[in-house]
Scaffold this active site. Structure first.
Site, PDB file in Angstrom:
ATOM      1  N   CYS A 106    -123.829  -1.736  26.981  1.00 50.45           N
ATOM      2  CA  CYS A 106    -122.528  -2.012  27.582  1.00 50.45           C
ATOM      3  C   CYS A 106    -122.556  -1.807  29.093  1.00 50.45           C
ATOM      4  O   CYS A 106    -123.301  -2.474  29.788  1.00 50.45           O
ATOM      5  CB  CYS A 106    -121.466  -1.154  26.894  1.00 50.45           C
ATOM      6  SG  CYS A 106    -119.766  -1.675  27.165  1.00 50.45           S
ATOM      7  N   HIS A 107    -121.761  -0.861  29.612  1.00 51.96           N
ATOM      8  CA  HIS A 107    -121.699  -0.579  31.043  1.00 51.96           C
ATOM      9  C   HIS A 107    -122.823   0.336  31.512  1.00 51.96           C
ATOM     10  O   HIS A 107    -122.910   0.658  32.701  1.00 51.96           O
ATOM     11  CB  HIS A 107    -120.352   0.055  31.407  1.00 51.96           C
ATOM     12  CG  HIS A 107    -119.205  -0.909  31.402  1.00 51.96           C
ATOM     13  ND1 HIS A 107    -118.551  -1.254  30.241  1.00 51.96           N
ATOM     14  CD2 HIS A 107    -118.612  -1.599  32.400  1.00 51.96           C
ATOM     15  CE1 HIS A 107    -117.592  -2.116  30.527  1.00 51.96           C
ATOM     16  NE2 HIS A 107    -117.594  -2.347  31.830  1.00 51.96           N
TER      17      HIS A 107
END
Length: 174
Positions: A106-107
């Site tokens: 994800c991030h």
């Protein structure tokens, strides 16, 4: 158990994506790995985006990164906090130099960007940071999981099974 005797550093800070932290921890422990959670403070409860806590085992300042076989960076909003620590960026750079497994979802790519290790690396992430990844020199793919040598990346929670199968496979070969 494919990872018996292996030691993994799982980074933690507030606002981690609950599944992206805990699912990998449990899967690695099921495979016999010893997973240590490291945060800014030792023995501190960090709270995920959806309220699930994760208690750190050790503070960043007390981590001997040379004793670890792999590192995991969770997603959520915590990567924006994690990348502000020189020690965290140093952990990621060390693992990259040693070609030890680095997992990011994800991030989490923000941490690898700040560690300056993505130039020419094939990766994926949440589409929301695609531009950031490419601006750091990464070659971004919209796929559930991308493996480039020792770096294993994934997009989001629905991709966790693919992510962990790939990460465990890369890790078991180390």
């Amino acid at each position: 158990m494919k990872l018996q005797g292996k030691k993994v550093l799982q980074l933690v800070s507030n606002d981690f994506e609950d599944l992206e932290l805990w699912y990998p921890v449990h899967r690695l422990r099921e495979e016999g790995a010893h997973v240590i959670l490291a945060g800014e403070k030792a023995d501190h409860a960090y709270i995920g985006k959806y309220g699930v806590p994760a208690k750190s085992d050790v503070a960043f300042d007390d981590v001997d990164i040379t004793s670890f076989d792999a590192i995991l960076v969770p997603g959520g909003w915590s990567p924006d906090l994690l990348r502000r620590f020189d020690s965290v960026k140093g952990f990621v750079r060390y693992m990259d130099e040693q070609k030890r497994p680095i997992g990011q979802i994800c991030h989490a790519g923000w941490v690898l960007i700040s560690a300056n290790i993505l130039d020419g690396v094939n990766v994926t992430s949440t589409p929301g940071i695609k531009d950031d990844m490419e601006n750091a020199g990464a070659i971004w793919h919209d796929e559930p999981v991308v493996v480039d040598g020792h770096i294993v990346s994934s997009r989001r929670p629905p991709d966790l099974p693919d992510y962990m199968r790939a990460f465990i496979d890369v890790f078991a070969k180390q």
